[in-house]
Write a protein that holds these residues in place. Structure first.
Motif, PDB file in Angstrom:
ATOM      1  N   HIS A 106      20.103 -22.098 -21.248  1.00  0.00           N
ATOM      2  CA  HIS A 106      19.046 -21.148 -21.594  1.00  0.00           C
ATOM      3  C   HIS A 106      17.933 -21.156 -20.546  1.00  0.00           C
ATOM      4  O   HIS A 106      17.441 -20.093 -20.124  1.00  0.00           O
ATOM      5  CB  HIS A 106      18.471 -21.489 -22.966  1.00  0.00           C
ATOM      6  CG  HIS A 106      17.667 -20.379 -23.562  1.00  0.00           C
ATOM      7  ND1 HIS A 106      17.053 -20.477 -24.795  1.00  0.00           N
ATOM      8  CD2 HIS A 106      17.367 -19.141 -23.105  1.00  0.00           C
ATOM      9  CE1 HIS A 106      16.415 -19.349 -25.046  1.00  0.00           C
ATOM     10  NE2 HIS A 106      16.574 -18.521 -24.047  1.00  0.00           N
ATOM     11  N   THR A 125      14.642 -24.583 -26.009  1.00  0.00           N
ATOM     12  CA  THR A 125      15.721 -24.767 -25.038  1.00  0.00           C
ATOM     13  C   THR A 125      15.425 -24.102 -23.704  1.00  0.00           C
ATOM     14  O   THR A 125      16.154 -24.320 -22.728  1.00  0.00           O
ATOM     15  CB  THR A 125      17.029 -24.194 -25.599  1.00  0.00           C
ATOM     16  OG1 THR A 125      16.812 -22.834 -26.016  1.00  0.00           O
ATOM     17  CG2 THR A 125      17.508 -25.021 -26.789  1.00  0.00           C
ATOM     18  N   ASP A 139      11.820 -20.267 -26.887  1.00  0.00           N
ATOM     19  CA  ASP A 139      12.636 -21.259 -27.570  1.00  0.00           C
ATOM     20  C   ASP A 139      12.496 -22.609 -26.861  1.00  0.00           C
ATOM     21  O   ASP A 139      12.345 -22.655 -25.631  1.00  0.00           O
ATOM     22  CB  ASP A 139      14.111 -20.841 -27.566  1.00  0.00           C
ATOM     23  CG  ASP A 139      14.373 -19.655 -28.483  1.00  0.00           C
ATOM     24  OD1 ASP A 139      13.435 -19.243 -29.194  1.00  0.00           O
ATOM     25  OD2 ASP A 139      15.503 -19.136 -28.466  1.00  0.00           O
ATOM     26  N   PRO A 182      22.391 -22.471 -25.440  1.00  0.00           N
ATOM     27  CA  PRO A 182      22.302 -23.935 -25.479  1.00  0.00           C
ATOM     28  C   PRO A 182      21.282 -24.472 -24.470  1.00  0.00           C
ATOM     29  O   PRO A 182      20.922 -23.802 -23.489  1.00  0.00           O
ATOM     30  CB  PRO A 182      23.726 -24.399 -25.128  1.00  0.00           C
ATOM     31  CG  PRO A 182      24.591 -23.219 -25.403  1.00  0.00           C
ATOM     32  CD  PRO A 182      23.749 -22.012 -25.137  1.00  0.00           C
ATOM     33  N   TYR A 183      20.847 -25.682 -24.746  1.00  0.00           N
ATOM     34  CA  TYR A 183      19.864 -26.335 -23.868  1.00  0.00           C
ATOM     35  C   TYR A 183      20.444 -26.484 -22.462  1.00  0.00           C
ATOM     36  O   TYR A 183      21.600 -26.843 -22.284  1.00  0.00           O
ATOM     37  CB  TYR A 183      19.512 -27.717 -24.429  1.00  0.00           C
ATOM     38  CG  TYR A 183      18.422 -28.421 -23.663  1.00  0.00           C
ATOM     39  CD1 TYR A 183      17.090 -28.135 -23.906  1.00  0.00           C
ATOM     40  CD2 TYR A 183      18.733 -29.370 -22.694  1.00  0.00           C
ATOM     41  CE1 TYR A 183      16.079 -28.773 -23.209  1.00  0.00           C
ATOM     42  CE2 TYR A 183      17.738 -30.019 -21.991  1.00  0.00           C
ATOM     43  CZ  TYR A 183      16.416 -29.714 -22.246  1.00  0.00           C
ATOM     44  OH  TYR A 183      15.425 -30.351 -21.548  1.00  0.00           O
TER      45      TYR A 183
END
Length: 416
Positions: A158, A229, A227, A154-155
């Motif tokens: 990560h 995130t 990513d 998740p943001y």
């Protein structure tokens, strides 16, 4: 028959490499400012005589010397105006938002220089010479990059996990040099230089394999994109590349100050840097402090690598170092291995890097900025030369550690 041997006075002690290194790394505010002024003065001469307009006036200098001085003044004015527009504020911009962009670029370039400079400064204060910033930065970058695209979290979480991976990679890589220094006596300069070559070759290899590389994107060695995130958000919104990683680099300055000036660990590191024999007599485990110093140095340099890898939306190549690992040595020297000194030195070199394209458009050779950096290193690394030019600078005096009879370091007179 006895022969009387006349008594001779002992030869005066000459400062060893540790004392010389301390004199260079400790620096002083006055000497640092004078070194920068001297560098800019000499660079100004290069700017003048590499300008085509000035060169055209040299053929008739003695008949019309005024043309030469007018052209020289114009060349210097254009060069330093371009430096201001490229590093601080673009006076030709249509709006304040566009005009302030050069300052944000200077800060963006300065962030990793500050973080890596702190790492090199820590080893200077500990009596070591870490030249492995390039390899440690690369390890921090590729470890954090691997976590950024391989782990899907998740943001927020990560990004933190990817940063931890980067710190671990850089710290372990620096710890190799510290372990070899402590356990085998291998000189850290040689070891860190060799580790740089290993890190570059290893990173290049991994960027050609599925470990880091997207095999469908071509054969050029690159990492996969992180990513979203795991990427630092922009500090000022769209249109500016300055990221929140710069704030972490500034926070690192405060962490470095507390660590070296207020913590018991920092006191032991500085003790080992001044005189390892006296530190050992006081009960300090010198071997352990050597390893700790290198690992901590790697953590700060690793922050620079994290800034480089997670401060962008796309992938990167082995050239992600961009010379930061070696420029950090200059930043640490110019900053006197002190927290605020490294901060301002990093800002100065960040401004020089940001102003390069603008100065090139003003017909200033881009190599001039390299000349400025090289001259700063020259004058910082040669304190006797600066003292010979500026006679009012105080000379260092030797300080004897009570109970040892040794002179571990050079201390500056008169507050230098």
């Amino acid at each position: 028959m006895t022969t009387t041997v006349p008594e001779t006075s002992p030869a005066p002690d000459r400062p060893g490499w540790r004392e010389v290194l301390h004199d260079i790394a400790a620096g002083s505010a006055i000497r640092t400012v004078l070194a920068v002024v001297l560098s800019l003065a000499i660079a100004s001469v290069f700017i003048v005589f590499t300008n085509e307009g000035v060169q055209s006036t040299l053929g008739y200098f003695f008949s019309r010397p005024g043309d030469f001085f007018q052209a020289a003044g114009s060349a210097l004015g254009d060069a330093y105006a371009a430096l201001f527009r490229g590093a601080i504020y673009n006076t030709r911009a249509d709006s304040f938002a566009s005009g302030i962009k050069p300052l944000t670029e200077s800060l963006r370039f300065a962030g990793p220089l500050i973080a890596a400079g702190l790492g090199i400064a820590l080893t200077f204060r500990s009596g070591l010479f870490n030249i492995g910033g390039q390899g440690q930065l690369l390890m921090g970058a590729i470890w954090s990059a691997w976590a950024a695209f391989q782990l899907h979290l998740p943001y927020g979480i990560h990004l933190i996990v990817a940063m931890i991976f980067g710190f671990v990679g850089a710290g372990l890589w620096a710890g190799i040099a510290g372990f070899l220094k402590a356990k085998t006596g291998a000189h850290e300069v040689i070891v860190t230089i060799m580790l740089n070559y290993i890190a570059v070759s290893l990173a290049t290899y991994l960027m050609r394999t599925p470990v880091l590389h997207d095999m469908d994107s071509g054969s050029n060695p690159t990492t996969r994109p992180p990513d979203p995130t795991a990427v630092f958000p922009r500090l000022l919104g769209d249109g500016y590349e300055l990221r929140w990683s710069f704030v972490l680099c500034v926070i690192a300055v405060g962490v470095f100050w507390w660590l070296m000036e207020r913590s018991p660990l920092g006191f032991r590191l500085r003790m080992v840097g001044l005189n390892p024999d006296a530190a050992r007599a006081a009960g300090v485990n010198v071997s352990r402090m050597t390893i700790v110093a290198m690992v901590l140095s790697g953590l700060f340099v690793g922050l620079a690598g994290i800034n480089q890898s997670l401060g962008r939306d796309g992938n990167f190549a082995p050239q992600i170092d961009a010379g930061i690992g070696f420029d950090a040595i200059t930043v640490a020297l110019l900053g006197g291995s002190r927290a605020l000194g490294v901060l301002f030195a990093g800002l100065l070199f960040g401004a020089l890097k940001a102003a390069g394209p603008t100065m090139q458009l003003a017909d200033v050779p881009p190599e001039i900025l390299g000349v400025i950096q090289g001259l700063i290193v020259l004058f910082i690394a040669a304190p006797p030369l600066v003292r010979a030019i500026f006679r009012f600078l105080p000379t260092p005096r030797e300080v004897t550690v009570v109970g040892t009879g040794r002179k571990p370091a050079l201390e500056q007179k008169g507050g230098e």
